[in-house]
Design a protein around this motif. Structure first.
Motif: not given
Length: 274
Positions: A190-196
């Motif tokens: 998954a996309v990590d926390l605050w990953g964008v």
């Protein structure tokens, strides 16, 4: 699909430390050490922490617990007194315990499960089902706790120990879980926390080049190849740009996918149209 569940309700709270006599026999100490879980005391899953209990069919809890809803600051409710430190608001700072029970199903156990604490003042220790998972030493930052490896199908017990002995400023700081807590459920990749992270840069009068970094976390015990698709929408929710990227992520690791795209004539932020 990412699911984010507010975890503010159904907590019980105990102001002050709880003194538990250390066992005199080998058995309890040996057993707790081998399981790497707390088997006695308020961090244990089996601790009889209840608020105002009248159940006559089991041992009653004699400690003072109360029901609370987050956000919760247990320092501010006091009456200021001159015997306490003036810089910290003439209020007494004590340590405290929080406990919360929640239930997971079989589908949840196959997911990546994390807890997002938006703020705990000032130092916090997080336990799930007796397992110590996290120390956080700042009352001003948010932090995430991965509970996937110790979460159980059925009832789980989340425990937070708050210490207010250390102070980070010369002002009132408060004590407790003073911001929201969230349970986050995602796929194991998954996309990590605050990953964008998005960094647009003007190219000419009509075009902006957009650099996008997406950090992907792989909680599986195998290497995976992930496809990352990023879609940019305009204010009317029409697609303005799409970019795709593929990335290999080793087991139990994180990797950043780097993508580039362009947007024509974007609506720019200004103080009149924020």
């Amino acid at each position: 699909m990412r699911e984010k569940i507010l975890f503010d309700d159904n907590w019980i709270f105990h102001r002050g430390d709880i003194n538990i006599d250390f066992p005199k026999d080998k058995g309890p100490v040996y057993t707790q050490s081998k399981t790497e879980r707390k088997l006695w005391g308020p961090a244990s899953k089996y601790y009889k922490g209840t608020a105002n209990n009248f159940d006559k069919n089991k041992e009653l809890c004699t400690d003072k617990w109360e029901h609370v809803t987050l956000p919760h600051d247990y320092v501010i409710i006091q009456t200021p007194t001159e015997s306490e430190n003036s810089t910290l608001g003439y209020l007494k700072y004590e340590n405290a315990w929080y406990r919360k029970k929640f239930t997971l199903n079989e589908q949840d156990i196959d997911k990546r499960l994390t807890l997002l604490f938006e703020g705990v003042a000032t130092h916090a220790t997080i336990y799930l089902n007796g397992c110590l998972l996290k120390h956080n030493f700042c009352g001003y930052n948010s932090f995430e706790v991965n509970i996937s490896d110790v979460a159980e199908c059925g009832e789980n017990v989340l425990v937070v120990y708050v210490e207010t002995d250390e102070h980070e400023g010369w002002r009132y700081e408060g004590g407790g879980i003073y911001r929201h807590v969230w349970l986050c459920k995602t796929d194991t990749v998954a996309v990590d926390l605050w990953g964008v992270y998005v960094a647009p840069k003007k190219s000419d009068e009509e075009t902006w080049k957009v650099k996008i970094e997406t950090e992907i976390v792989n909680d599986r015990y195998e290497t995976v190849n992930a496809e990352v698709t990023t879609t940019i929408y305009d204010p009317d929710m029409k697609i303005a740009a799409v970019c795709k990227n593929e990335i290999e992520i080793p087991q139990r690791e994180k990797r950043k996918a780097l993508s580039f795209t362009e947007v024509k004539n974007p609506l720019l932020w200004d103080i009149e149209n924020p």
